[in-house]
Design an enzyme around this catalytic site. Structure first.
Site, PDB file in Angstrom:
ATOM      1  N   GLY A 144      -6.506  -0.276   8.549  1.00 30.66           N
ATOM      2  CA  GLY A 144      -7.864  -1.146   9.192  1.00 30.66           C
ATOM      3  C   GLY A 144      -7.385  -2.529   7.977  1.00 30.66           C
ATOM      4  N   ALA A 148      -8.210  -4.284  -1.212  1.00 28.48           N
ATOM      5  CA  ALA A 148      -8.881  -4.136  -1.968  1.00 28.48           C
ATOM      6  C   ALA A 148      -9.686  -4.246  -3.589  1.00 28.48           C
ATOM      7  CB  ALA A 148      -7.221  -3.250  -2.797  1.00 28.48           C
ATOM      8  N   LYS A 199       2.476  -4.529  10.509  1.00 23.34           N
ATOM      9  CA  LYS A 199       1.458  -5.553   9.987  1.00 23.34           C
ATOM     10  C   LYS A 199       2.405  -6.598   8.948  1.00 23.34           C
ATOM     11  CE  LYS A 199      -0.666  -4.161   7.215  1.00 23.34           C
ATOM     12  NZ  LYS A 199      -1.160  -4.266   5.395  1.00 23.34           N
ATOM     13  N   ARG A 266       0.447 -10.449  -0.148  1.00 23.73           N
ATOM     14  CA  ARG A 266       1.756 -10.808  -1.151  1.00 23.73           C
ATOM     15  C   ARG A 266       2.509 -10.920   0.213  1.00 23.73           C
ATOM     16  NH1 ARG A 266       1.745  -5.212  -5.022  1.00 23.73           N
ATOM     17  NH2 ARG A 266      -0.180  -5.117  -2.999  1.00 23.73           N
ATOM     18  N   ASN A 267       2.321 -10.188   1.483  1.00 23.59           N
ATOM     19  CA  ASN A 267       3.560 -10.580   2.184  1.00 23.59           C
ATOM     20  C   ASN A 267       3.628 -12.207   3.053  1.00 23.59           C
ATOM     21  OD1 ASN A 267       5.115  -7.916   2.788  1.00 23.59           O
ATOM     22  ND2 ASN A 267       2.535  -7.496   2.932  1.00 23.59           N
ATOM     23  N   GLU A 295       6.130  -5.361   0.481  1.00 18.33           N
ATOM     24  CA  GLU A 295       6.219  -4.142   1.419  1.00 18.33           C
ATOM     25  C   GLU A 295       6.900  -4.405   2.943  1.00 18.33           C
ATOM     26  OE1 GLU A 295       3.587  -0.445  -0.187  1.00 18.33           O
ATOM     27  OE2 GLU A 295       2.210  -1.874   0.719  1.00 18.33           O
TER      28      GLU A 295
HETATM   29  N1  LIG Z   1      -4.052  -3.817  -2.005  1.00 21.51           N
HETATM   30  C1  LIG Z   1      -4.452  -3.629  -0.813  1.00 21.51           C
HETATM   31  O1  LIG Z   1      -5.142  -4.676   0.480  1.00 21.51           O
HETATM   32  C2  LIG Z   1      -4.444  -2.438   0.526  1.00 21.51           C
HETATM   33  C3  LIG Z   1      -5.206  -1.616   1.421  1.00 21.51           C
HETATM   34  C4  LIG Z   1      -4.407  -1.496   2.740  1.00 21.51           C
HETATM   35  C5  LIG Z   1      -3.346  -0.217   1.802  1.00 21.51           C
HETATM   36  N2  LIG Z   1      -2.481  -0.911   0.805  1.00 21.51           N
HETATM   37  C6  LIG Z   1      -1.777  -0.268   0.181  1.00 21.51           C
HETATM   38  O2  LIG Z   1      -1.736   1.098  -0.085  1.00 21.51           O
HETATM   39  C7  LIG Z   1      -0.691   1.419  -1.269  1.00 21.51           C
HETATM   40  C8  LIG Z   1      -1.045   1.442  -2.800  1.00 21.51           C
HETATM   41  O3  LIG Z   1      -0.828  -0.759  -2.436  1.00 21.51           O
HETATM   42  P1  LIG Z   1      -1.659  -1.401  -3.771  1.00 21.51           P
HETATM   43  O4  LIG Z   1      -2.328  -2.551  -3.340  1.00 21.51           O
HETATM   44  O5  LIG Z   1      -2.549  -0.302  -4.616  1.00 21.51           O
HETATM   45  O6  LIG Z   1      -0.735  -2.025  -4.457  1.00 21.51           O
HETATM   46  P2  LIG Z   1      -0.095  -1.649  -5.994  1.00 21.51           P
HETATM   47  O7  LIG Z   1       1.148  -2.567  -6.253  1.00 21.51           O
HETATM   48  O8  LIG Z   1      -1.545  -2.514  -6.767  1.00 21.51           O
HETATM   49  O9  LIG Z   1      -0.675  -0.390  -6.843  1.00 21.51           O
HETATM   50  C9  LIG Z   1       0.663   0.593  -6.597  1.00 21.51           C
HETATM   51  C10 LIG Z   1       0.877   1.727  -7.134  1.00 21.51           C
HETATM   52  O10 LIG Z   1       1.694   2.331  -6.564  1.00 21.51           O
HETATM   53  C11 LIG Z   1       2.254   2.950  -7.795  1.00 21.51           C
HETATM   54  N3  LIG Z   1       3.827   2.979  -7.690  1.00 21.51           N
HETATM   55  C12 LIG Z   1       4.748   1.355  -7.534  1.00 21.51           C
HETATM   56  N4  LIG Z   1       6.225   1.596  -7.238  1.00 21.51           N
HETATM   57  C13 LIG Z   1       6.028   3.404  -7.674  1.00 21.51           C
HETATM   58  C14 LIG Z   1       7.521   4.132  -7.914  1.00 21.51           C
HETATM   59  N5  LIG Z   1       8.556   3.649  -7.014  1.00 21.51           N
HETATM   60  N6  LIG Z   1       7.341   5.501  -7.648  1.00 21.51           N
HETATM   61  C15 LIG Z   1       5.622   5.653  -8.100  1.00 21.51           C
HETATM   62  N7  LIG Z   1       4.704   5.223  -7.933  1.00 21.51           N
HETATM   63  C16 LIG Z   1       4.944   3.874  -7.620  1.00 21.51           C
HETATM   64  C17 LIG Z   1       1.935   2.153  -9.236  1.00 21.51           C
HETATM   65  O11 LIG Z   1       1.740   2.950  -9.724  1.00 21.51           O
HETATM   66  C18 LIG Z   1       0.707   1.852  -8.709  1.00 21.51           C
HETATM   67  O12 LIG Z   1      -0.020   3.281  -8.408  1.00 21.51           O
HETATM   68  C19 LIG Z   1       0.673  -0.035  -0.575  1.00 21.51           C
HETATM   69  O13 LIG Z   1       1.566   1.000   0.354  1.00 21.51           O
HETATM   70  C20 LIG Z   1      -0.484  -0.521  -0.088  1.00 21.51           C
HETATM   71  O14 LIG Z   1       0.333  -1.080   1.219  1.00 21.51           O
HETATM   72  C21 LIG Z   1      -3.468  -1.420   0.046  1.00 21.51           C
END
Ligand SMILES: NC(=O)c1ccc[n+]([C@@H]2O[C@H](COP(=O)([O-])OP(=O)(O)OC[C@H]3O[C@@H](n4cnc5c(N)ncnc54)[C@H](O)[C@@H]3O)[C@@H](O)[C@H]2O)c1
Length: 348
Positions: A144, A148, A199, A266-267, A295
């Site tokens: 959704g 963050a 998305k 970022r995308n 991503e």
């Molecule tokens: N940022 C947002 O608003 C948001 C919202 C919903 C979902 N997400 C999803 O949540 C997930 C995390 O996103 P984020 O925004 O926290 O990213 P971020 O870049 O802030 O954090 C990434 C996390 O993944 C870990 N990580 C990265 N590469 C890794 C690897 N090779 N092996 C193990 N751990 C690894 C990092 O240590 C960190 O804890 C993503 O899949 C993202 O799409 C993000």
């Protein structure tokens, strides 16, 4: 008080702490070996470097060598690492996950298994557990329109929890809700998990439309809107081919999340660079240099493989997916032409 352990102290893992603390959970946040600097900042009471918001009060922090301690007695485990890290972290945390009542998943992506078959993340996690002979609790896919930083700041947010067992998604939708973090429940795990990575792919295309404006000085809003429409249609088509409900793409995981992802993130930023005239590969190298994981790039290639393997009849129909992959491969054609051909209605 129920204990919830979040794996991954990045933007999303830390942002989620705010509503979970508010809704009465005991929240533990575990950082991977890549997150030491993030944990340092949180321990020092500084704003989280990614969200710019201080961590919610009361969160217990754990470093990468404290995984077992972080998982001990956890009722729920949340996988919140970048999709590329999901298989490894799943293996590392499998015992703790198996002892919990549910595994929540905010990570977004596709995952190839050992035979090269592209799986949605919940299936990939279940496959890893099966191979290790471990049974795991129900998975709740979270998606959704959730940025963050806004979630961390306690701004009004709508999200959706998807579990094959609707009673489970409904229960956690109640238990994690606050006045401002409001949760829909669905049993359409597949629909949620198709929209989540797709998305990101389509947000690159939306960013390209914005970049065209920056590059030419003239808005391309019509093209952007046509791109948005096409993206939703393709998420719906692909989802339905894999067993999802049509309406999921038209709700929070599809329309909602694409809107917010196409505004910032970022995308989208990566797409803007391409629209402005940078070559896809050079723009990606620059994003990497800035530690900005895009991503949508791996997801675009994996989505094309998923279509070939599991919905080959859609290969020619998903024109926008094809166009994004052509651009990422470094097409010589003008990107405006590639996107236009993919999203504008065909001659009747
Ligand atoms: N940022 C947002 O608003 C948001 C919202 C919903 C979902 N997400 C999803 O949540 C997930 C995390 O996103 P984020 O925004 O926290 O990213 P971020 O870049 O802030 O954090 C990434 C996390 O993944 C870990 N990580 C990265 N590469 C890794 C690897 N090779 N092996 C193990 N751990 C690894 C990092 O240590 C960190 O804890 C993503 O899949 C993202 O799409 C993000």
């Amino acid at each position: 008080m129920s204990i919830i352990t979040i794996l991954g102290a990045g933007a999303m893992g830390s942002g989620l702490c705010t509503p979970l603390c508010k809704s009465g959970w005991e929240v533990r946040l575990w950082g991977t070996w890549l997150d030491d600097h993030l944990i340092d900042a949180c321990e020092a009471g500084k704003p989280h470097p990614r969200t710019k918001v201080p961590l919610a009060k009361g969160v217990k922090l754990y470093r990468s060598d404290e995984l077992n301690k972080a998982l001990e007695g956890a009722d729920v485990v949340v996988m919140s690492v970048a999709s590329v890290g999901v298989p490894k972290i799943t293996e590392m945390a499998l015992e703790g996950i198996s002892k919990g009542k549910a595994l929540w998943l905010t990570s977004k992506g596709f995952c190839p298994n050992q035979e090269g078959k592209i799986q949605l993340l919940p299936e990939a996690i279940r496959t890893i557990a099966r191979q290790k002979g471990v049974s795991i609790p129900p998975i709740v896919a979270i998606a959704g329109p959730v940025k963050a930083n806004e979630c961390a700041e306690g701004k009004p947010t709508a999200t959706i929890f998807g579990c094959k067992d609707i009673k489970v998604s409904q229960m956690y939708a109640r238990e994690a809700r606050t006045d401002v973090y409001c949760i829909e429940a669905t049993d359409d795990e597949t629909g949620v998990e198709i929209c989540a990575p797709m998305k990101n792919v389509y947000a690159i295309a939306l960013g390209i439309a914005d970049g065209l404006e920056e590059g030419t000085g003239f808005p391309h809003h019509n093209l952007k809107a046509a791109t948005f429409n096409r993206a939703i249609k393709e998420m719906s088509l692909l989802g339905q081919a894999l067993g999802a409900r049509m309406e999921t793409a038209f709700g929070l995981p599809g329309v909602g999340d694409l809107e917010v992802t196409g505004l910032s993130g970022r995308n989208k930023v990566y797409g803007v660079r391409i629209g402005r005239g940078e070559k896809a590969k050079e723009a990606l190298a620059e994003m990497d240099r800035l530690e900005q994981t895009v991503e949508g790039v791996p997801a675009a290639g994996l989505a094309a493989k998923l279509v070939e393997q599991s919905a080959p009849h859609l290969k020619e129909e998903l024109t926008l997916l094809k166009a994004v992959n052509e651009i990422l491969a470094g097409t010589d054609r003008p990107v405006v032409q590639v996107i236009s051909e993919a999203v504008l209605p065909k001659r009747p």
